[in-house]
Each structure stands twice: as C-alpha cells, then as structure tokens.
Write a protein that holds these residues in place. Structure first.
Motif, mmCIF file in Angstrom:
data_model
loop_
_atom_site.group_PDB
_atom_site.id
_atom_site.type_symbol
_atom_site.label_atom_id
_atom_site.label_comp_id
_atom_site.label_asym_id
_atom_site.label_seq_id
_atom_site.Cartn_x
_atom_site.Cartn_y
_atom_site.Cartn_z
ATOM 1 N N ALA A 268 0.937 -1.150 0.074
ATOM 2 C CA ALA A 268 -0.004 0.004 -0.077
ATOM 3 C C ALA A 268 1.093 1.192 -0.111
ATOM 4 C CB ALA A 268 -0.886 0.095 1.211
ATOM 5 N N LEU A 269 2.075 1.081 0.763
ATOM 6 C CA LEU A 269 2.846 2.159 0.860
ATOM 7 C C LEU A 269 3.511 2.440 -0.458
ATOM 8 C CD1 LEU A 269 3.139 4.198 3.288
ATOM 9 C CD2 LEU A 269 5.336 2.989 3.568
ATOM 10 N N GLU A 270 3.868 1.602 -1.124
ATOM 11 C CA GLU A 270 4.673 1.419 -2.430
ATOM 12 C C GLU A 270 3.493 2.099 -3.517
ATOM 13 O OE1 GLU A 270 7.276 -1.524 -4.783
ATOM 14 O OE2 GLU A 270 5.629 -2.467 -4.206
ATOM 15 N N VAL A 271 2.198 1.741 -3.640
ATOM 16 C CA VAL A 271 1.119 1.969 -4.451
ATOM 17 C C VAL A 271 1.109 3.574 -4.375
ATOM 18 C CG1 VAL A 271 -1.234 1.839 -4.960
ATOM 19 C CG2 VAL A 271 0.127 -0.055 -4.796
ATOM 20 N N ALA A 272 0.792 3.832 -2.638
ATOM 21 C CA ALA A 272 0.653 5.717 -2.692
ATOM 22 C C ALA A 272 1.911 6.175 -2.926
ATOM 23 C CB ALA A 272 0.467 5.626 -0.892
ATOM 24 N N ALA A 273 3.117 5.689 -2.878
ATOM 25 C CA ALA A 273 4.297 6.602 -3.408
ATOM 26 C C ALA A 273 4.366 6.688 -4.668
ATOM 27 C CB ALA A 273 5.587 5.795 -3.045
ATOM 28 N N ILE A 274 3.697 5.558 -5.599
ATOM 29 C CA ILE A 274 3.855 5.791 -6.955
ATOM 30 C C ILE A 274 2.788 6.975 -7.368
ATOM 31 C CG2 ILE A 274 3.195 4.759 -9.161
ATOM 32 C CD1 ILE A 274 4.188 2.010 -8.174
ATOM 33 N N HIS A 275 1.714 6.784 -6.654
ATOM 34 C CA HIS A 275 0.670 7.798 -6.709
ATOM 35 C C HIS A 275 0.965 9.451 -6.603
ATOM 36 C CE1 HIS A 275 -2.786 4.585 -7.000
ATOM 37 N NE2 HIS A 275 -1.796 4.232 -7.744
ATOM 38 N N SER A 276 1.814 9.236 -5.465
ATOM 39 C CA SER A 276 2.294 10.537 -4.981
ATOM 40 C C SER A 276 3.159 11.330 -6.144
ATOM 41 C CB SER A 276 3.238 10.185 -3.821
ATOM 42 O OG SER A 276 4.065 11.585 -3.587
ATOM 43 N N VAL A 277 3.985 10.256 -6.914
ATOM 44 C CA VAL A 277 5.010 10.871 -7.855
ATOM 45 C C VAL A 277 4.118 11.486 -9.142
ATOM 46 C CG1 VAL A 277 6.877 10.390 -9.539
ATOM 47 C CG2 VAL A 277 6.945 9.581 -7.194
ATOM 48 N N ALA A 278 2.877 10.645 -9.161
ATOM 49 C CA ALA A 278 2.129 10.890 -10.471
ATOM 50 C C ALA A 278 1.120 12.213 -10.076
ATOM 51 C CB ALA A 278 1.356 9.780 -10.951
ATOM 52 N N GLY A 279 1.270 12.519 -8.861
ATOM 53 C CA GLY A 279 0.381 13.812 -8.473
ATOM 54 C C GLY A 279 -1.191 13.066 -8.085
ATOM 55 N N LEU A 280 -1.124 11.736 -7.667
ATOM 56 C CA LEU A 280 -2.580 11.254 -7.717
ATOM 57 C C LEU A 280 -2.757 10.662 -6.268
ATOM 58 C CD1 LEU A 280 -2.989 9.233 -11.030
ATOM 59 C CD2 LEU A 280 -3.967 11.254 -10.470
ATOM 60 N N PHE A 281 -1.898 11.404 -5.238
ATOM 61 C CA PHE A 281 -2.110 10.743 -3.994
ATOM 62 C C PHE A 281 -3.327 10.651 -3.323
ATOM 63 C CE2 PHE A 281 -1.898 10.843 0.656
ATOM 64 C CZ PHE A 281 -1.177 9.822 1.032
ATOM 65 N N ASN A 282 -3.748 9.709 -2.644
ATOM 66 C CA ASN A 282 -4.929 9.551 -1.832
ATOM 67 C C ASN A 282 -4.739 8.646 -0.776
ATOM 68 O OD1 ASN A 282 -7.736 8.888 -1.209
ATOM 69 N ND2 ASN A 282 -8.312 8.085 -3.022
#
Ligand SMILES: Nc1ncnc2c1ncn2[C@@H]1O[C@H](COP(=O)(O)OP(=O)(O)O)[C@@H](O)[C@H]1O
Ligand SMILES: [Mg+2]
Ligand SMILES: [Zn+2]
Length: 506
Positions: free
Chosen positions: A243-257
C-alpha cells in the motif's frame, strides 16, 4: 555568513537522493547562477524565490548569488526546490541560523506572494529521507496528510514562507489541524450487481486466485466493464508494504489519495484506448512520470476495446508484463517504477460488435473480424491465460430478482485459494500459479496422469500449442486451489482448457 547549505531531495523513480543546496553570496556584479543539472522549471525558480522573499519581509541580496545543487550528476527537476533555495538564501544572509536548517529536509514550491504550494513525490522522498537518518521535514501544508504517513518523521506543515522563517528562527510551529480523513464514505462496486455471466465471473475469480491476465470478449453492453471494475473487490487487500509503495507511485504521479493506505482495495485504472505508449508506461521530457501501468501497480489495468488501441500501445505492455516494472532510459541513466498489475482486456467479438458465433445481426466480413482480432494477437496474447466470452444476459436472467454472490464471498474463496498456493510454493521464488515457470510445469507441478494424458492428446492433435499447454496447466492449478483439490486432475484440466480455448479467435 555568506555560504549556506540546506537539504532537500531529488527522486530517481521512487528512490530519493539527498540534495545539498548551497548558496554563496559574493560581491561583484549582481546576478544569479544555478548549478547542478537543473531542468526548466528549476531554472525559473529565481523569479519565484525573489518575489516570494520580498513578499515575506525578507530581501533579495543585490549581489552575486550562486546556487549549487549537488550531487551534480543527479538530474533535478521541478519546482520543489524553490523553498529550500529561499531558505538557503536566508541562511546565507544570516536571517535564519545555520544550525536550525542543517538537519531538516525542506520541500515546496513558492508562489510569487510567498505562499507554499504542494509538490509531487513527497511520500517517496520522505520515506528515503527517513531511511537516510533524517527525522524532521518542512512540507507544504497541501502535502501534510501524505507526509504524515511516514511515521518515523516529524513534519512541519507550512503554507507561507513567513511560517518557515518563524519556525526556523523562533521555533514557532504553525497552528493547523490535520484534516480528518473520512473513511466511511468509500464504497466500492460489488460483484452481486452483475446479473448472470456466471462463466465470466468464474473467469474473474480464477484471475484473482492465480494472478492470470484476462481477456473478455463480448458484444457491447454485456457487462465487461462492470466485471473488470469489480476485480479489485475480490483481490486480497494490499499489504502494508504494498500500500505504501502504491501510494508512493501515486504521489509521484500527483494522484496521492490517503484512502489507498486505509482502504487497501487494490487500484483500478482504465486508460482509454486512444492513450499513448508514453501515457501507458511512463515517460516525459523533464521529470519522468509513472504511466498507467505503474499507477495500476498492485491492482488492475483494464483496457476496454483493446483492439482499437493505437499501434505500439499494447506492445508497450510487454516489458512490464514480463518484469513487473518499467524502465525508462534517458540521457542520464535509467528510471524505473514498479508495474506489477493484473491485465484485463475487453474486446468486441467483431468491429460492429454484434457477432455472436451465429452471425445473425453482424455485418462484418470474416476478413474484417480476423483483422480486428489479429490486433490482439502475438506476444501480448501469449501472456493472457484466460479468454472468457461474455454473452448477452438472457431475458430471464435480467428479470430475475435473485442476488448473485457478493464480492466479499468471492474474496473469501480467493484468499483461501491463495493461501493454499502460497503454502505449496513456500520454497519457490514465486507465489502465484500464473508465475510457475514452464520447465517446472513439466516436472514438479504436473497435473495427474489423466490430466496430462488429456493435454498430450490435444497437443498431438495440434489443438493446443506448447504455450497453450503451459497456460492450461497453470490455470488448472488455480481451478484446483479454488476447489480444494490437491493436484489438478482431468476435471480441473478440462475446465482450464475450456477457459483457455473456449473462444476461438480466428
Ligand atoms: N450483466 C449485467 N448485469 C447488470 N447490468 C448490466 C449487465 N450488462 C450490462 N449491464 C448494464 O449495462 C451498462 C453497460 O455495461 P458495461 O459493463 O459497460 O458493458 P460492456 O463493457 O460490455 O460494453 C452497465 O452500466 C449496466 O447498467
Ligand atoms: Mg465496456
Ligand atoms: Zn460484426
């Protein structure tokens, strides 16, 4: 003090490198020099920093200013260095004490009026910072929720440069409340909403059990999209780490949720078939952004009307399907992002969509149909273990008031089946049936004698290719795990065979 150093972070993929920002103010012709591989956004920092300083009651030194970002070999991109550059200038002028900024990570973009704006990639940056021994960070207020998921780190949320000065000079912590994250509002679609389609639902369950990629073929409006959207609800919830890894990718993509970290339902992403290869796998001229297949990491990537994809788009999925990650090369080294997803493709049975095997309403010629399906053929189809035909639900099915199984019920079976597989593979370096290597299928992970005899006969009659043979076996293991059968026998092999070859793609 005319030389100052402040710390920030530059990302390479999900890995953060500590960047030293040094500012030297010297006599000489007034000017501003930025050293250390800055991109365009970073080059433009000067005007933002100057204006923000002036609007925060500080001054811009009318001298020669040299800003150096090191290590020099690392490409630094984006506007997140505005704030640390501004702070370094304040240290160099003696406004902020040197020691107060020394052990703290600073990230943030500045507006001309001095307010601090959120930036991308805060989560992976701070994870790296914490791993490298930092324990404190100044972050934009808009990134506070995100940064607070890094538990080992104390974060100071700021919304204006003045607050940063107040904190570093007088230790004043801005008085803000962490926004409440509403967890009750999250609802997911449920498998019970899909009427009929027992065959496709079975295929979906096996997809979840064995991590098999899936192709759904059927006329428009039969529920292919509905089914695909519900796959995450029957998959195991994301682990902490994932989950942390997925959130980190989303953070880089500007999609953090923040919900990714709480809800744990795997992500679902459905890029349109008009998407580009770059949007699919990632890229970009400046900072390399993750593409759809990394944003879908840990979850489901669904491509509707897959044969309509522009050329190169489906092919671009081969690398991530093979390796579980995407590597993008550029002049200075390679950036990679994880991209381990379940692929679900949907296709109409023919260009007009009405072909149903009997050819009643369909106006397409057999050549047109073949051409349409051929767009899916080749290396990509090789990776897809299940083809499921989704038919128009019958009138009786649509009228029925019987409620089908819920996602939760199916998920329970998936979890049990996955546990069985994990136990079987505990000494292997894979844990999903779809990942059993071909050579192991011929020796260690064979079906029963009857099952193997059936497959060999199909091979002899050339009704099954060597590749198909392996896929049917992998799938047969998932059928066996679902049904609590220890070793796949004739029945499991036949079931898998029908799922694999049930639809003839001409
Ligand atoms: N099997 C089904 N059960 C319930 N509703 C369905 C079903 N198939 C289609 N529908 C309805 O039709 C709409 C379109 O379905 P969709 O999943 O987009 O079809 P497809 O992707 O096959 O074109 C759905 O939003 C739903 O209202
Ligand atoms: Mg659809
Ligand atoms: Zn047609």
């Amino acid at each position: 003090m005319t030389l100052a150093r402040v710390r920030s972070i530059a990302l390479e993929g999900l890995r953060g490198e500590i960047v030293d920002i040094e500012v030297d103010i010297s006599d000489g012709l007034p000017g501003y020099v930025l050293l250390g591989l800055p991109d365009t956004a970073l080059q433009e920092s000067k005007e933002r920093v100057r204006s923000a300083l002036q609007n925060s009651g500080a001054v811009w030194p009318n001298k020669r200013v040299t800003v150096s970002l090191s290590p020099a070999w690392l490409q630094k991109s984006g506007s997140g260095f505005d704030l640390p550059i501004a702070v370094a200038l304040l240290v160099a002028q003696g406004i902020v004490p040197e020691e107060s900024a020394d052990r703290i990570i600073i990230m943030g973009e500045l507006s001309l009026d001095g307010s601090v704006r959120p930036v991308r990639g805060v989560l992976p940056s701070l994870i790296s910072a914490s791993q490298q021994g930092f324990s404190e960070a100044i972050v934009p207020l808009g990134n506070w929720v995100e940064s607070s998921s890094v538990l080992a780190l104390k974060t100071i949320p700021v919304s204006h440069l003045r607050e940063v000065i107040g904190f570093l000079v007088d230790g004043e912590v801005p008085d803000v409340q962490m926004p409440d994250i509403e967890t009750r509002g999250v609802t997911h679609p449920d498998l019970s909403e899909v009427v009929g389609q027992s065959g496709a639902k079975f295929a979906l369950e096996l997809t979840a059990i064995g991590g098999h990629h899936l192709l759904l073929i059927g006329p428009p409006g039969t529920g292919k999209t509905m089914l695909a959207e519900r796959l995450p609800t029957i998959l195991p919830p994301l682990s902490n780490e994932r989950a942390l890894e997925v959130a980190a990718i989303h953070s880089v993509a500007g999609l953090f949720n923040p919900m990714t970290l709480r809800d744990r339902t795997p992500p679902f992403l459905a890029p349109h078939h008009s998407t580009t290869p770059t949007a699919m796998v990632g890229g970009g001229s400046q900072a390399i952004k993750p593409g759809a297949c990394s944003i879908a990491h840990g979850g489901v990537l669904f491509i509707d009307e897959a044969p309509e994809c522009a050329s190169g788009v489906l092919d671009s999925l081969r690398q991530p399907l093979e390796s579980g990650s995407v590597s993008i090369s550029r002049v200075r080294g390679t950036v990679s992002y994880p991209a381990n997803f379940l692929l679900v493709l949907a296709a109409n049975p023919c260009p007009c969509g009405r072909f149903n095997g009997r050819g009643r309403a369909c106006t397409c010629s057999s050549i047109q149909i073949r051409r349409y399906m051929q767009k899916l053929s080749g290396p990509l189809l090789d990776r897809i273990d299940i083809r499921s035909f989704v038919e128009v639900p019958s009138r009786a099915e649509m009228a029925s008031t019987e409620v089908g199984e819920s996602s939760e019920e199916v998920r329970k079976r998936v979890l049990i089946a996955r546990e069985i597989a994990q136990e079987r593979f505990k000494f292997e370096n894979w844990s999903l049936n779809s990942k059993i290597p071909a050579n192991q299928l011929r020796y260690k992970y064979r079906a029963t004698r009857e099952g193997m005899t059936f497959l060999h006969a199909e091979l002899d009659h050339e009704r099954l290719s060597a590749r198909g043979f392996h896929k049917v076996l992998r799938l047969a293991w998932s059928v066996a795990d679902r049904n609590g059968v220890q070793i796949p026998g004739l029945s499991e092999v036949e079931t898998a065979y029908r799922l694999r070859e049930g639809v003839s793609i001409q």
